[in-house]
Design an enzyme around this catalytic site. Structure first.
Site, mmCIF file in Angstrom:
data_model
loop_
_atom_site.group_PDB
_atom_site.id
_atom_site.type_symbol
_atom_site.label_atom_id
_atom_site.label_comp_id
_atom_site.label_asym_id
_atom_site.label_seq_id
_atom_site.Cartn_x
_atom_site.Cartn_y
_atom_site.Cartn_z
ATOM 1 N N ASP A 108 2.789 7.408 3.302
ATOM 2 C CA ASP A 108 1.594 7.636 2.476
ATOM 3 C C ASP A 108 2.010 8.790 1.555
ATOM 4 O OD1 ASP A 108 -1.485 7.003 2.258
ATOM 5 O OD2 ASP A 108 -1.427 9.165 2.313
ATOM 6 N N LYS A 130 -3.919 6.239 11.264
ATOM 7 C CA LYS A 130 -3.389 7.063 10.180
ATOM 8 C C LYS A 130 -2.930 8.371 10.801
ATOM 9 C CE LYS A 130 -3.076 6.950 5.606
ATOM 10 N NZ LYS A 130 -3.049 5.888 4.598
HETATM 11 C C1 AKG Z 1 -2.555 2.514 3.366
HETATM 12 O O1 AKG Z 1 -2.845 1.337 3.133
HETATM 13 O O2 AKG Z 1 -3.215 3.447 2.922
HETATM 14 C C2 AKG Z 1 -1.435 2.802 4.240
HETATM 15 O O3 AKG Z 1 -1.315 3.895 4.728
HETATM 16 C C3 AKG Z 1 -0.498 1.696 4.501
HETATM 17 C C4 AKG Z 1 0.632 2.136 5.326
HETATM 18 C C5 AKG Z 1 1.360 0.968 5.934
HETATM 19 O O4 AKG Z 1 2.056 0.290 5.195
HETATM 20 O O5 AKG Z 1 1.220 0.788 7.128
#
Ligand code: AKG
Length: 434
Positions: free
Chosen positions: A154, A114
């Site tokens: 996000d 992240k």
């Molecule tokens: C989440 O699931 O909170 C994401 O940040 C997903 C981001 C992504 O699609 O890689």
């Protein structure tokens, strides 16, 4: 806690996982002997960097950029970028830790990460956002890649930002690869990615409801947030015959007792996505109540879908929801319920789908975007939606497998945590002392 005493959100996320894993670990001591959990809470790598940029008046600003590369046991780091003034290491480490288990639950080969910045895209012009994204990517580019780390959006990072970030990556590397997901469909993005988190949350809630012989039909649904996740959760609830009565943003909530129908939802989508306006304008336009500076949890509902941000339902609000007859909560956001709220939902024996299971549809379709990019082809809307639906059903089954208690109650928190943990832990053990 002794290493990073002020990282409250991170401690909260880890505590929830440890609490639900403890019995399982005692029954499977090999994980304890290998110190898997101790390894999993330590990020493989933390990247922190300076992001200088100039606004439209030529004033210089300095923000902080981050990427937490948490765990690559089952695939390249994968997870979103958040641009919001509250971003710090604690928030990103909690999100990255959750992401590892969530990505594992999708059954796709994705590790967890992240990142983001304390940059606030609110009230910035398109060119300011572009310059910020270009500066951010100028540093991030050296750390990521289609086989290494694949960021996405996000909070505060949507299609516009992904476009600017991708454009800069391509200039720096001179290669067109699936290094980011959430791209535009004309340049490598997947159909259904914008809808996926919201739709997936509702698909998951639908599975939970079916275990007690219920459905969304004629149910009153309270949703928080009004961004991408909330909008598409609302769309799917309406499609399944439910009545969405609330939405919110950081200034307050709207309450529409008649329900937000398709036409009203179109108004919200235009308001939020094109004009970047406030949800209050909905109340003014349709003459409904506006709950200033309040979250929507005082409104009586059958089903609650928190789709805004972390810690947006506290213990008291959880109590109110249950007292008002709420039978199911599915988290579209990451960790929107505090520990007190989670305990209250579990003790009340209502259906409670934690974010790492319920909102995994977003990253699942990101995984499908990576697959399409690697194959150099694009699947139809229907194909992706069907795959999303079956992934969400699978995650639900996994939660039932690991979370069903002796009295038959499904503890989805436990189920999701154990289900996500096992694959990552086994992979780490197989790969030696990593
Ligand atoms: C989440 O699931 O909170 C994401 O940040 C997903 C981001 C992504 O699609 O890689």
């Amino acid at each position: 806690k002794t290493k990073d005493p002020l990282q409250y959100e991170f401690h909260q996320a880890v505590e929830e996982v440890v609490e639900s894993l403890s019995d399982f670990l005692l029954k499977n001591p090999r994980y304890l002997h290998s110190k898997i959990l101790e390894r999993m809470v330590e990020p493989e790598r933390i990247i922190q960097f300076r992001v200088p940029w100039a606004d439209d008046q030529g004033n210089i600003h300095i923000n902080r950029g981050y990427r937490i590369e948490m765990n690559s046991a089952i695939g390249p780091y994968k997870g979103g970028l958040r641009f919001h003034p509250t971003v710090n290491q604690s928030i990103l480490k909690f999100l990255a830790f959750e992401q590892v288990l969530k990505n594992s639950l999708t059954s796709l080969p994705m590790g967890g990460g992240k990142g983001g910045s304390d940059f606030d895209p609110k009230n910035k012009s398109d060119s300011e956002v572009m310059r910020f994204c270009q500066s951010f990517m100028t540093e991030l580019a050296r750390h990521i890649g289609q086989y290494t780390d694949v960021p996405a959006g996000d909070i505060g990072v949507g299609g516009r930002e992904i476009g600017y970030l991708f454009g800069q990556y391509k200039r720096l590397r001179n290669e067109f690869t699936g290094v980011l997901t959430g791209k535009g469909v004309e340049w490598g993005g997947s159909l259904i990615r914008p809808e996926a988190t919201g739709y997936g949350t509702v698909y998951f809630a639908k599975e939970m409801l079916e275990t007690i012989g219920e459905s969304f039909e004629n149910k009153v649904v309270a949703i928080s947030g009004s961004g991408n996740v909330a909008q598409f959760a609302a769309e799917k609830v309406i499609e399944l015959g439910g009545k969405v009565v609330t939405l919110s943003d950081s200034s307050g909530s709207i309450y529409d007792p008649d329900g937000i129908d398709r036409k009203k939802l179109d108004f919200i989508m235009e308001l939020k996505n094109i004009h970047r306006g406030r949800i209050r304008e909905y109340a003014d336009k349709f003459g409904v109540s506006y709950l200033d500076k309040q979250r929507p949890w005082s409104i009586k509902c059958d089903i609650a879908l928190p789709c805004a941000t972390e810690n947006e339902i506290n213990g008291e609000e959880a109590k109110t929801l249950v007292e008002n007859g709420c039978i199911a909560v599915a988290e579209g956001a990451n960790m929107p319920s505090t520990m007190d709220a989670v305990h209250h939902f579990l003790n009340s024996k209502i259906l409670f789908g934690p974010g790492k299971a319920a909102n995994a549809g977003g990253v699942a379709v990101s995984g499908l975007e990576m697959t399409q990019n690697s194959m150099r082809l694009a699947w139809s809307r229907e194909e992706v939606d069907n795959k999303l639906h079956s992934i969400m059903k699978n995650i639900h089954q996994m939660c039932v497998k690991y979370g069903t208690e002796s009295n038959g109650f499904v503890n989805y928190v436990k189920g999701a945590n154990i289900g996500g943990f096992v694959k990552v832990a086994n992979s780490m053990m197989a790969q030696g002392l990593v």
